[in-house]
Design a protein around this motif. Structure first.
Motif, PDB file in Angstrom:
ATOM      1  N   ALA A  65       0.838  -1.203   0.000  1.00 18.36           N
ATOM      2  CA  ALA A  65       0.000   0.000   0.000  1.00 18.36           C
ATOM      3  C   ALA A  65       0.875   1.258   0.000  1.00 18.36           C
ATOM      4  N   ALA A  66       1.973   1.240   0.751  1.00 27.19           N
ATOM      5  CA  ALA A  66       2.883   2.390   0.772  1.00 27.19           C
ATOM      6  C   ALA A  66       3.541   2.586  -0.595  1.00 27.19           C
ATOM      7  N   LEU A  67       3.913   1.481  -1.264  1.00 33.00           N
ATOM      8  CA  LEU A  67       4.475   1.592  -2.619  1.00 33.00           C
ATOM      9  C   LEU A  67       3.486   2.268  -3.568  1.00 33.00           C
ATOM     10  N   LEU A  68       2.240   1.823  -3.501  1.00 31.15           N
ATOM     11  CA  LEU A  68       1.224   2.382  -4.397  1.00 31.15           C
ATOM     12  C   LEU A  68       0.935   3.841  -4.064  1.00 31.15           C
ATOM     13  N   THR A  69       0.936   4.180  -2.788  1.00 33.34           N
ATOM     14  CA  THR A  69       0.707   5.573  -2.385  1.00 33.34           C
ATOM     15  C   THR A  69       1.821   6.463  -2.927  1.00 33.34           C
ATOM     16  N   ARG A  70       3.072   6.001  -2.840  1.00 32.52           N
ATOM     17  CA  ARG A  70       4.184   6.785  -3.382  1.00 32.52           C
ATOM     18  C   ARG A  70       4.031   6.966  -4.889  1.00 32.52           C
ATOM     19  N   ARG A  71       3.578   5.920  -5.589  1.00 29.98           N
ATOM     20  CA  ARG A  71       3.377   6.039  -7.035  1.00 29.98           C
ATOM     21  C   ARG A  71       2.307   7.074  -7.359  1.00 29.98           C
ATOM     22  N   VAL A  72       1.200   7.051  -6.617  1.00 31.07           N
ATOM     23  CA  VAL A  72       0.125   8.023  -6.844  1.00 31.07           C
ATOM     24  C   VAL A  72       0.644   9.428  -6.570  1.00 31.07           C
ATOM     25  N   ASP A  73       1.399   9.594  -5.478  1.00 31.33           N
ATOM     26  CA  ASP A  73       1.944  10.917  -5.147  1.00 31.33           C
ATOM     27  C   ASP A  73       2.892  11.417  -6.227  1.00 31.33           C
ATOM     28  N   MET A  74       3.705  10.517  -6.798  1.00 30.79           N
ATOM     29  CA  MET A  74       4.652  10.928  -7.838  1.00 30.79           C
ATOM     30  C   MET A  74       3.936  11.277  -9.144  1.00 30.79           C
ATOM     31  N   LEU A  81      -4.604   9.345 -16.514  1.00 32.49           N
ATOM     32  CA  LEU A  81      -4.815   7.910 -16.694  1.00 32.49           C
ATOM     33  C   LEU A  81      -3.850   7.107 -15.821  1.00 32.49           C
ATOM     34  N   ALA A  82      -2.664   7.618 -15.610  1.00 26.21           N
ATOM     35  CA  ALA A  82      -1.705   6.940 -14.747  1.00 26.21           C
ATOM     36  C   ALA A  82      -2.198   6.934 -13.309  1.00 26.21           C
ATOM     37  N   ILE A  83      -2.829   8.032 -12.882  1.00 31.78           N
ATOM     38  CA  ILE A  83      -3.384   8.109 -11.527  1.00 31.78           C
ATOM     39  C   ILE A  83      -4.507   7.095 -11.379  1.00 31.78           C
ATOM     40  N   ILE A  84      -5.377   6.980 -12.379  1.00 35.00           N
ATOM     41  CA  ILE A  84      -6.465   6.000 -12.336  1.00 35.00           C
ATOM     42  C   ILE A  84      -5.881   4.589 -12.267  1.00 35.00           C
ATOM     43  N   GLY A  85      -4.839   4.336 -13.048  1.00 37.10           N
ATOM     44  CA  GLY A  85      -4.184   3.032 -13.019  1.00 37.10           C
ATOM     45  C   GLY A  85      -3.606   2.719 -11.652  1.00 37.10           C
ATOM     46  N   ALA A  86      -3.015   3.715 -11.007  1.00 38.05           N
ATOM     47  CA  ALA A  86      -2.448   3.512  -9.676  1.00 38.05           C
ATOM     48  C   ALA A  86      -3.550   3.234  -8.656  1.00 38.05           C
ATOM     49  N   MET A  87      -4.698   3.910  -8.798  1.00 35.68           N
ATOM     50  CA  MET A  87      -5.805   3.669  -7.880  1.00 35.68           C
ATOM     51  C   MET A  87      -6.384   2.269  -8.085  1.00 35.68           C
ATOM     52  N   ILE A  88      -6.445   1.820  -9.334  1.00 37.20           N
ATOM     53  CA  ILE A  88      -6.901   0.449  -9.597  1.00 37.20           C
ATOM     54  C   ILE A  88      -5.915  -0.528  -8.968  1.00 37.20           C
ATOM     55  N   GLY A  89      -4.633  -0.229  -9.091  1.00 45.04           N
ATOM     56  CA  GLY A  89      -3.607  -1.076  -8.469  1.00 45.04           C
ATOM     57  C   GLY A  89      -3.805  -1.164  -6.964  1.00 45.04           C
ATOM     58  N   ALA A  90      -4.201  -0.058  -6.336  1.00 41.49           N
ATOM     59  CA  ALA A  90      -4.437  -0.059  -4.895  1.00 41.49           C
ATOM     60  C   ALA A  90      -5.574  -1.005  -4.527  1.00 41.49           C
ATOM     61  N   ALA A  91      -6.564  -1.119  -5.410  1.00 40.33           N
ATOM     62  CA  ALA A  91      -7.676  -2.029  -5.150  1.00 40.33           C
ATOM     63  C   ALA A  91      -7.238  -3.488  -5.241  1.00 40.33           C
ATOM     64  N   LEU A  92      -6.129  -3.734  -5.899  1.00 41.63           N
ATOM     65  CA  LEU A  92      -5.646  -5.102  -6.079  1.00 41.63           C
ATOM     66  C   LEU A  92      -4.600  -5.508  -5.045  1.00 41.63           C
ATOM     67  N   VAL A  93      -4.424  -4.714  -4.000  1.00 42.15           N
ATOM     68  CA  VAL A  93      -3.434  -5.019  -2.975  1.00 42.15           C
ATOM     69  C   VAL A  93      -3.741  -6.361  -2.312  1.00 42.15           C
ATOM     70  N   GLY A  94      -5.001  -6.606  -2.005  1.00 43.95           N
ATOM     71  CA  GLY A  94      -5.379  -7.850  -1.319  1.00 43.95           C
ATOM     72  C   GLY A  94      -4.954  -9.100  -2.065  1.00 43.95           C
ATOM     73  N   ALA A 190       7.864 -10.387   8.645  1.00 44.94           N
ATOM     74  CA  ALA A 190       7.653  -9.136   7.928  1.00 44.94           C
ATOM     75  C   ALA A 190       8.638  -8.986   6.776  1.00 44.94           C
ATOM     76  N   VAL A 191       8.274  -8.092   5.870  1.00 43.43           N
ATOM     77  CA  VAL A 191       9.139  -7.695   4.768  1.00 43.43           C
ATOM     78  C   VAL A 191       9.175  -6.182   4.764  1.00 43.43           C
ATOM     79  N   ASP A 192      10.377  -5.631   4.644  1.00 40.59           N
ATOM     80  CA  ASP A 192      10.528  -4.171   4.544  1.00 40.59           C
ATOM     81  C   ASP A 192      10.991  -3.880   3.117  1.00 40.59           C
ATOM     82  N   LEU A 193      10.088  -3.386   2.275  1.00 41.27           N
ATOM     83  CA  LEU A 193      10.401  -3.141   0.861  1.00 41.27           C
ATOM     84  C   LEU A 193      11.253  -1.899   0.668  1.00 41.27           C
ATOM     85  N   ASN A 194      11.513  -1.163   1.731  1.00 42.49           N
ATOM     86  CA  ASN A 194      12.363   0.028   1.644  1.00 42.49           C
ATOM     87  C   ASN A 194      13.802  -0.273   2.038  1.00 42.49           C
ATOM     88  N   GLY A 195      14.115  -1.521   2.321  1.00 49.71           N
ATOM     89  CA  GLY A 195      15.487  -1.896   2.687  1.00 49.71           C
ATOM     90  C   GLY A 195      15.696  -1.774   4.130  1.00 49.71           C
TER      91      GLY A 195
END
Length: 195
Positions: A65-74, A81-94, A190-195
């Motif tokens: 979810a944090a990865l997707l939020t950063r993408r939307v913010d960027m 259309l990229a923002i819509i794609g990122a929001m659709i991606g957020a719906a697919l987190v589960g 846990a996994v930390d995707l930020n290193g």
């Protein structure tokens, strides 16, 4: 008790204490090796012994979810259309999290292939036993990183052990986090995707 007997008993006690402390220190490395081998072999029963799936699922959900939020913010100032794609991606987190909170997903994580938060992403599927045995198969090979990741591992506290993966100097890093579960048992939590 003679002096020689006392010396032998003290020496034996020191050796036993040293061996016990060495095993205690090495226990997360042993757990990492066992869970990686089990995940590569798709031995779900053994993987279940070394992975706290509810905690891993929760961690992955937060991280993706944090990865997707950063993408939307960027992309806010960019293409709508990229923002819509990122929001659709957020719906697919589960579904993405559910696919990585499996023996296949654990194998991918421990082999340097973390989730990237892409819509419809699934962990690559390696035939059971192929990674562990090194046997060649005729089946198409899943996408693999070009080089094995650089891996560092160590304690981050007395009850936390972290394995950090990085593919190259400029590539992103991520970490697999194990917590002590008993005196010498460890679980991937846990996994930390930020290193």
């Amino acid at each position: 008790m003679s002096r020689t007997t006392r010396f032998v008993v003290v020496t034996l006690a020191v050796v036993l204490i040293g061996a016990a402390l060495g095993f205690l220190y090495a226990s997360p490395y042993i757990a990492l090796d066992r869970v990686k081998r089990a995940a590569d072999a798709r031995d779900a029963q053994t993987v279940n012994e070394y992975v706290d799936f509810p905690a891993l699922r929760s961690s992955l959900k937060e991280q993706v979810a944090a990865l997707l939020t950063r993408r939307v913010d960027m992309q806010k100032s960019g293409n709508p259309l990229a923002i819509i794609g990122a929001m659709i991606g957020a719906a697919l987190v589960g579904p993405l999290v559910d696919s990585y909170a499996t023996p296949d997903g654990v194998a991918a994580i421990l082999n340097g292939i973390p989730p990237r938060g892409l819509p419809g992403e699934r962990p690559p599927s390696v035939p059971a036993g192929a990674a562990a045995s090194g046997a060649a198969t005729q089946a198409p090979q899943p996408p693999q990183p070009p080089q094995p990741p650089q891996t560092t591992a160590g304690y981050r506290g007395i009850n936390t052990f972290v394995v950090t993966y990085q593919h190259g100097a400029g590539d992103a890093r991520y970490s697999a986090i194990f917590h002590r579960s008993g005196l010498v048992s460890w679980k991937l939590v846990a996994v930390d995707l930020n290193g």
